[in-house]
Design a protein around this motif. Structure first.
Motif, PDB file in Angstrom:
ATOM      1  N   SER A 152       0.736  -1.249   0.075  1.00 33.13           N
ATOM      2  CA  SER A 152       0.122  -0.028  -0.009  1.00 33.13           C
ATOM      3  C   SER A 152       0.960   1.306   0.017  1.00 33.13           C
ATOM      4  O   SER A 152       2.103   1.240   0.342  1.00 33.13           O
ATOM      5  N   CYS A 153       0.065   2.129  -0.512  1.00 32.94           N
ATOM      6  CA  CYS A 153       0.726   3.493  -0.360  1.00 32.94           C
ATOM      7  C   CYS A 153       1.208   3.909   0.780  1.00 32.94           C
ATOM      8  O   CYS A 153       0.434   4.081   1.905  1.00 32.94           O
ATOM      9  N   LEU A 154       2.452   4.567   1.087  1.00 29.94           N
ATOM     10  CA  LEU A 154       3.110   4.742   2.291  1.00 29.94           C
ATOM     11  C   LEU A 154       2.507   5.822   2.957  1.00 29.94           C
ATOM     12  O   LEU A 154       2.370   6.464   4.112  1.00 29.94           O
ATOM     13  N   LYS A 155       1.595   6.923   2.021  1.00 29.25           N
ATOM     14  CA  LYS A 155       1.025   8.179   2.498  1.00 29.25           C
ATOM     15  C   LYS A 155      -0.579   7.928   2.829  1.00 29.25           C
ATOM     16  O   LYS A 155      -0.964   8.115   3.946  1.00 29.25           O
ATOM     17  N   CYS A 156      -1.268   7.555   1.806  1.00 27.40           N
ATOM     18  CA  CYS A 156      -2.526   7.375   2.077  1.00 27.40           C
ATOM     19  C   CYS A 156      -3.108   5.887   2.298  1.00 27.40           C
ATOM     20  O   CYS A 156      -4.212   5.646   2.715  1.00 27.40           O
ATOM     21  N   GLU A 157      -2.166   5.046   2.142  1.00 27.95           N
ATOM     22  CA  GLU A 157      -2.569   3.521   2.602  1.00 27.95           C
ATOM     23  C   GLU A 157      -3.426   2.894   1.955  1.00 27.95           C
ATOM     24  O   GLU A 157      -3.698   1.754   1.987  1.00 27.95           O
ATOM     25  N   ILE A 175       4.892   5.376  -3.478  1.00 31.32           N
ATOM     26  CA  ILE A 175       3.704   6.554  -3.359  1.00 31.32           C
ATOM     27  C   ILE A 175       2.795   6.225  -4.221  1.00 31.32           C
ATOM     28  O   ILE A 175       3.527   6.216  -5.582  1.00 31.32           O
ATOM     29  N   CYS A 176       1.604   6.261  -4.153  1.00 30.98           N
ATOM     30  CA  CYS A 176       0.680   6.313  -5.415  1.00 30.98           C
ATOM     31  C   CYS A 176       0.634   7.467  -6.099  1.00 30.98           C
ATOM     32  O   CYS A 176       1.191   8.697  -5.616  1.00 30.98           O
ATOM     33  N   PRO A 177       0.117   7.392  -7.313  1.00 28.64           N
ATOM     34  CA  PRO A 177       0.091   8.633  -8.312  1.00 28.64           C
ATOM     35  C   PRO A 177      -0.541   9.963  -7.581  1.00 28.64           C
ATOM     36  O   PRO A 177      -0.207  11.126  -7.768  1.00 28.64           O
ATOM     37  N   LYS A 178      -1.743   9.744  -6.608  1.00 25.95           N
ATOM     38  CA  LYS A 178      -2.455  10.903  -6.153  1.00 25.95           C
ATOM     39  C   LYS A 178      -1.562  11.512  -5.144  1.00 25.95           C
ATOM     40  O   LYS A 178      -1.598  12.627  -4.755  1.00 25.95           O
ATOM     41  N   CYS A 179      -0.929  10.879  -4.278  1.00 26.32           N
ATOM     42  CA  CYS A 179       0.039  11.328  -3.188  1.00 26.32           C
ATOM     43  C   CYS A 179       1.180  11.977  -3.563  1.00 26.32           C
ATOM     44  O   CYS A 179       2.013  12.390  -2.912  1.00 26.32           O
ATOM     45  N   ASN A 180       1.886  11.656  -4.934  1.00 26.53           N
ATOM     46  CA  ASN A 180       3.041  12.140  -5.291  1.00 26.53           C
ATOM     47  C   ASN A 180       3.160  13.480  -5.576  1.00 26.53           C
ATOM     48  O   ASN A 180       2.380  14.166  -5.771  1.00 26.53           O
TER      49      ASN A 180
HETATM   50 ZN   LIG Z   1      -1.297   7.488  -1.600  1.00 27.78          ZN
END
Ligand SMILES: [Zn+2]
Length: 247
Positions: A152-157, A175-180
């Motif tokens: 999972s994404c380190l920021k939004c999980e 990191i997912c594209p949204k949180c990048n």
């Molecule tokens: Zn994310």
């Protein structure tokens, strides 16, 4: 004086006095052990040929008060000569990492058995130095507890999807594209798949696969080097090796 027999990997050596040499070995049960080879620099010494960097040996050692003394040494496994020549900087890098990440009197079973497997893989395959280096570095991070998480994404999980994601080599994950934001580097799906393969530590699979595209190898190399420097808090002399280009 008590004598011990050990299965050991030679990771460092330096000259001592006129004809002796000090050797540093990694062992499974006792971690790093230093021992002196008496008169090994004399032409007649039979031990010298066997005591080469990254050779697996059986050694018998007399434990002294200040210095351990090598009694006998038998070769178990060595790196092929042509591989040594072709990958000189890599060998230096590997021994430097092992030296800086192991201690005396510290059981190193997992580390030791990993190195046995890695060196067999290295002997039996024909990849570029850079590719061996990223496999080794990544797997050492894993052994030391700094492996990456890919789920999972380190920021939004949110779960990581099969798309281009971004890599964070300080927190060791994606990191997912949204949180990048601009901080992170793009990692194509292929790169993520390769890291997951490294994580499995299964050399039988790695042996069968082709080396990834140069662009992917270069991204992985930079990010893994970054992680190694950060987490191991070491300044590697051999990181000038980083300037080597893939070919
Ligand atoms: Zn994310």
């Amino acid at each position: 004086m008590p004598s011990v027999s050990l299965n050991a990997l030679l990771i460092k050596m330096f000259d001592f006095k006129d004809a002796d040499r000090i050797y540093v070995f990694l062992t499974a049960d006792y971690g790093k052990i230093s021992a002196i080879g008496k008169s090994v620099r004399k032409p007649k010494s039979k031990k010298t040929g066997i005591l080469q960097i990254l050779n697996f040996v059986d050694i018998s050692i007399n434990k002294g008060k200040t210095l351990n003394l090598i009694q006998e040494v038998k070769l178990i496994k060595s790196i092929k000569n042509e591989k040594l020549i072709k990958n000189f900087s890599l060998i230096h890098y590997i021994t430097e990492i092992i030296n800086k990440t192991t201690n005396e009197n510290e059981e190193s079973l997992e580390y030791f058995s990993y190195l046995k497997n890695f060196i067999s893989f290295f002997n039996e395959t024909d990849f570029s130095s850079i590719y061996y280096q990223i496999i080794f570095s990544y797997q050492i991070l894993e052994i030391l507890g700094w492996g990456f998480s890919f789920k999972s994404c380190l920021k939004c999980e949110n779960l990581i999807k099969e798309e281009i994601n971004f890599i964070d080599s300080i927190s060791n994950g994606l990191i997912c594209p949204k949180c990048n934001n601009d901080k992170y580097r793009k990692l194509p799906i292929e790169g993520i798949k390769i890291l997951k393969l490294f994580q499995k530590m299964n050399f039988n699979i790695l042996k069968l696969l082709n080396e990834p595209k140069k662009e992917i190898v270069e991204i992985l190399k930079e990010e893994i080097d970054n992680s190694i420097s950060y987490h191991l808090d070491i300044k590697l002399k051999s990181l000038k090796f980083s300037n080597l280009k893939c070919n």
